[in-house]
Motif scaffolding. Structure first.
Motif, short mmCIF file in Angstrom:
data_model
loop_
_atom_site.label_atom_id
_atom_site.label_comp_id
_atom_site.label_asym_id
_atom_site.label_seq_id
_atom_site.Cartn_x
_atom_site.Cartn_y
_atom_site.Cartn_z
N ILE A 1 -31.06 -0.74 2.91
CA ILE A 1 -30.36 0.43 3.44
C ILE A 1 -31.33 1.59 3.63
O ILE A 1 -32.10 1.94 2.73
N ALA B 1 -21.94 -4.20 0.10
CA ALA B 1 -21.72 -5.15 1.20
C ALA B 1 -22.87 -5.08 2.20
O ALA B 1 -23.36 -6.10 2.67
N ALA B 2 -23.33 -3.87 2.53
CA ALA B 2 -24.36 -3.72 3.55
C ALA B 2 -25.72 -4.22 3.05
O ALA B 2 -26.55 -4.67 3.84
N ARG C 1 -19.12 -0.39 0.05
CA ARG C 1 -19.80 -0.60 1.33
C ARG C 1 -21.30 -0.76 1.15
O ARG C 1 -21.93 -1.54 1.86
N GLY D 1 -28.61 4.58 7.55
CA GLY D 1 -27.59 3.62 7.15
C GLY D 1 -26.61 4.24 6.17
O GLY D 1 -25.40 4.05 6.28
N LEU D 2 -27.12 5.01 5.23
CA LEU D 2 -26.26 5.64 4.24
C LEU D 2 -25.24 6.55 4.89
O LEU D 2 -24.08 6.61 4.51
N LYS D 3 -25.69 7.27 5.90
CA LYS D 3 -24.77 8.18 6.59
C LYS D 3 -23.70 7.38 7.31
O LYS D 3 -22.52 7.74 7.27
N LYS D 4 -24.10 6.29 7.96
CA LYS D 4 -23.12 5.46 8.67
C LYS D 4 -22.07 4.94 7.70
O LYS D 4 -20.90 4.81 8.03
N ILE D 5 -22.49 4.62 6.51
CA ILE D 5 -21.57 4.08 5.52
C ILE D 5 -20.56 5.12 5.08
O ILE D 5 -19.44 4.79 4.69
N ARG E 1 -26.36 -6.84 1.61
CA ARG E 1 -26.51 -8.27 1.87
C ARG E 1 -27.22 -8.52 3.19
O ARG E 1 -27.79 -9.58 3.41
N PHE E 2 -27.14 -7.57 4.10
CA PHE E 2 -27.72 -7.79 5.43
C PHE E 2 -29.14 -7.25 5.52
O PHE E 2 -30.01 -7.89 6.09
N SER E 3 -29.33 -6.08 5.01
CA SER E 3 -30.66 -5.51 5.13
C SER E 3 -30.82 -4.37 4.15
O SER E 3 -29.84 -3.90 3.55
N SER F 1 0.80 -1.22 0.00
CA SER F 1 0.00 0.00 0.00
C SER F 1 0.84 1.28 0.00
O SER F 1 0.31 2.37 -0.12
#
Ligand code: SF4
Lengths: 245, 420
Positions: B356, B349-350, B346, B360-364, B352-354, B40
């Motif tokens: 959005i 990926a998210a 993200r 949730g968008l803000k958290k991402i 897959r769980f529920s 990296s």
């Protein structure tokens, strides 16, 4: 809603989580905190069970190797009061495997991942910002005061990089040190630190580096704000190029 | 001359070279050696201009026989001259590396007696580092235009990355401003390197022991603002280099006027904003699936100063939006202003769980200030959709303060084309 307590060690945390996940009908309803040992403290104390912690750890490694990293970084942050989030996170990791780190819309996952990332970021930063000085006996010494307890992974990094040299890394605040001597790495505590003598050429090499540091910047583009945001001032204390200015 | 004095001259002369990347290649150290490289890339310091220092970036010599108009080291300039011995560079690199000042060496040079004589000495530096010192750190070597294929080949087997500077975006400009450098003396080594890297990859597939040739690939650099080419011309050139020559990176370097020369434009300040926009557009080419023709056209040959190129594209293409966060594929998500590579990954990926939600968008980590005009979340819009592009433009510029922000006063720039 049960409140559980553990002894505050990483091992204790893992064994408590293992126990809660196997015994509680609904782990989402319980909380976990470090024992403070006050007389009136409420909660069920779960004594550390090394075997259970190890067993859980290896299951976690198979289920969600990435969560192991997250946990590892989390312990470096030395943060308190996040055990309940860790419990939820590990429960989800056991359920969903590596995908768990993508579940950022979940509050506990988001919290744990964010905090661990901070330790990860500081580790990466220190790989660049650590400065060695050459001692009289030919070995090298680097001092640092990082926010997170990163000495172990940091020393591993340098054990791959500076293999031919002998060196020490000293965490001034935590009084811990890593030593690389003839190809073996050891870690330990330092009771009393006495500053050793520098080698004769050290000063001259430092001057060369400071000269390079000074001339490589483009004067027309001076930007101290950007410099500080990339390289926060808390790290300047041990930076050769920032001494004597 | 003392090493310290030489270092002062020869690092000062190297500072206008924009490339300071040390990533893209991993080498394990071997037991009795010093040095490895990491995937990296690691910054070791940040200089007073805020740029990352990761390599000891120096010229072997600034004693040039050429006379490029834009260069401090041109032979007609009365600057102090210095040249390193190969040994000196080796010592400096090792001493700095052992103290963890640097990731490795970035060596370039002016043309001393001839291209080959210069290249020969540069190659001997890296040869010594790799064989005598068993140095395993990162090495980036510049190829002097016009040096022989044999030297280019040797350089590639010792260095992690080699690069030939394009310098200027067109042949006419090259002729006018760097008359001793010819197009073919630049393109030939580039082609050779590209071919060699390709062959080497095949070789290494059949035998893992085969020596690596420039494992971190080839890059190049061009100066922006010293000649009249448009951004469209520049981006199309970059696109061609990525596609046809397999380059890893193209670096853009805002022209800093260091010489009085009537072939050069007069600038109040280096065109930093333009350089910044070009890098943004370059990202769109490399990671966002855009083509140069989508970003610019003959009618609109220069990048918008007020907006990043992705937002500018979004404003021109209202029909593409709104994008539904819970259904859109990766490539579509990437076209939303405020959603970058990380957030797009993200989101996928998210999901897959529920489903959005806006929280949730803000958290991402999506930049909602920007994105909210272009998306829906389970069919629900955040803002009134279908606003006119003009309204959105104004809103971005003034309305909620989320418009372009770059430096204190981007307007003080005088952009090229103003030749006297
Ligand atoms: S060849 Fe041209 S650009 Fe390179 S150092 Fe000489 S004058 Fe400068």
């Amino acid at each position: 809603m049960n409140r559980y307590l553990y002894d505050g060690t990483a091992e204790g945390l893992l064994s408590a989580v293992a126990r809660i996940l196997s015994e509680e009908a609904d782990p989402d309803q319980v909380t976990l905190a470090e024992r403070e040992n006050t007389f009136f403290e409420e909660g069920i104390y779960l004594a550390t069970d090394t075997a259970a912690a190890e067993e859980f750890f290896s299951r976690l490694q198979q289920q969600a190797a990435e969560a192991v990293y997250t946990f590892y970084y989390f312990t470096m942050t030395e943060r308190e009061g996040m055990e309940t989030s860790m419990l939820r996170y590990l429960a989800l990791a056991m359920q969903h495997g590596n995908k768990v780190n993508g579940y950022l819309t979940h509050t506990a996952v988001k919290e744990i991942v964010t905090v661990s990332r901070k330790a990860g970021r500081e580790l990466h930063r220190m790989k660049g910002l650590l400065r060695f000085e050459k001692l009289r006996d030919g070995a090298y010494l680097a001092k640092m005061e990082p926010d997170n307890n990163i000495i172990h992974p940091l020393a591993l990094h340098f054990s791959k990089r500076l293999r031919a040299e002998d060196w020490f890394i000293y965490d001034v605040r935590r009084r811990t040190a890593a030593r690389w001597h003839r190809g073996t790495l050891s870690l330990g505590a330092i009771e009393q630190f006495t500053a050793p003598q520098m080698s004769e050429e050290e000063q001259a090499v430092q001057e060369l580096w400071k000269t390079f540091f000074g001339t490589i910047a483009i004067p027309e583009r001076r930007n101290p704000r950007l410099q500080k945001s990339n390289m926060p001032m808390k790290y300047w204390k041990y930076l050769t190029e920032k001494q004597g200015k | 001359m003392e090493t310290l004095a030489k270092l002062q001259i020869l690092s000062g002369a190297a500072r206008y070279d924009a490339s300071c990347a040390s990533s893209g290649c991993r080498r394990e150290g071997n037991p009795y050696s010093t040095g490895n490289t990491s995937q990296s890339g690691i910054c070791h310091s940040w200089s007073d201009d805020g740029r990352c220092i990761s390599l000891l970036k120096i010229l072997l010599s600034n004693d040039c026989i050429y006379d490029c108009a834009y260069c401090v080291n041109r032979t007609s300039n009365p600057v102090e001259r210095a040249s390193f011995e190969a040994r000196e560079v080796v010592e400096l690199t090792m001493e700095f590396y052992r103290r963890n000042y640097i990731e490795g060496l970035f060596l370039s040079s002016a043309v001393m007696k001839s291209p080959d004589q210069t290249m020969e000495r540069m190659v001997s530096v890296v040869e010594m580092l790799r064989t005598e010192e068993r140095f395993g750190g990162y090495i980036h070597l510049k190829i002097i235009p016009g040096s022989s294929p044999e030297l280019v080949r040797r350089a590639g087997f010792y260095a992690d990355r080699i690069s030939v500077n394009i310098e200027l975006p067109s042949q006419e400009s090259l002729k006018r401003l760097a008359p001793q450098k010819e197009k073919h003396s630049i393109l030939e080594p580039m082609t050779l390197i590209g071919r060699q890297i390709g062959e080497n990859l095949v070789e290494r597939r059949s035998s893992r022991k085969a020596p690596k040739f420039a494992p971190a690939g080839q890059s190049t650099q061009m100066i922006v603002g010293a000649s009249p080419e448009s951004d469209f011309q520049i981006l199309r050139l970059s696109q061609g280099l990525y596609r046809k020559m397999n380059l890893k990176r193209v670096y853009y370097s805002a022209f800093v006027p260091v010489n009085q020369d009537n072939r050069l434009p007069v600038l109040a300040a280096p065109p930093l904003l333009r350089e910044h926009r070009l890098y943004q557009a370059d990202w769109l080419l490399r990671f966002y699936g855009f083509t140069a023709e989508e970003i610019l056209s003959d009618d609109m040959p220069n990048l918008d100063e007020s907006f990043d190129p992705k937002t500018a594209w979004a404003l021109r293409h209202p029909e593409f939006y709104p994008v539904e966060i819970n259904r859109a594929d990766y490539a579509t998500l990437l076209r939303v202003p405020g959603i970058g590579v990380t957030s797009a990954r993200r989101i996928i990926a998210a999901r897959r769980f529920s489903v959005i939600t806006p929280e949730g968008l803000k958290k991402i980590g999506v930049v909602m200030k920007r994105a909210k005009y272009f998306i829906t979340c389970s069919g629900r819009p955040f803002e009134k959709q279908g606003r006119s592009a003009l309204l959105l433009r104004n809103r971005f510029l003034l309305g909620d303060g989320s418009g372009a922000q770059f430096g204190e006063s981007p307007k003080q720039l005088v952009l090229p084309g103003l030749f006297i």
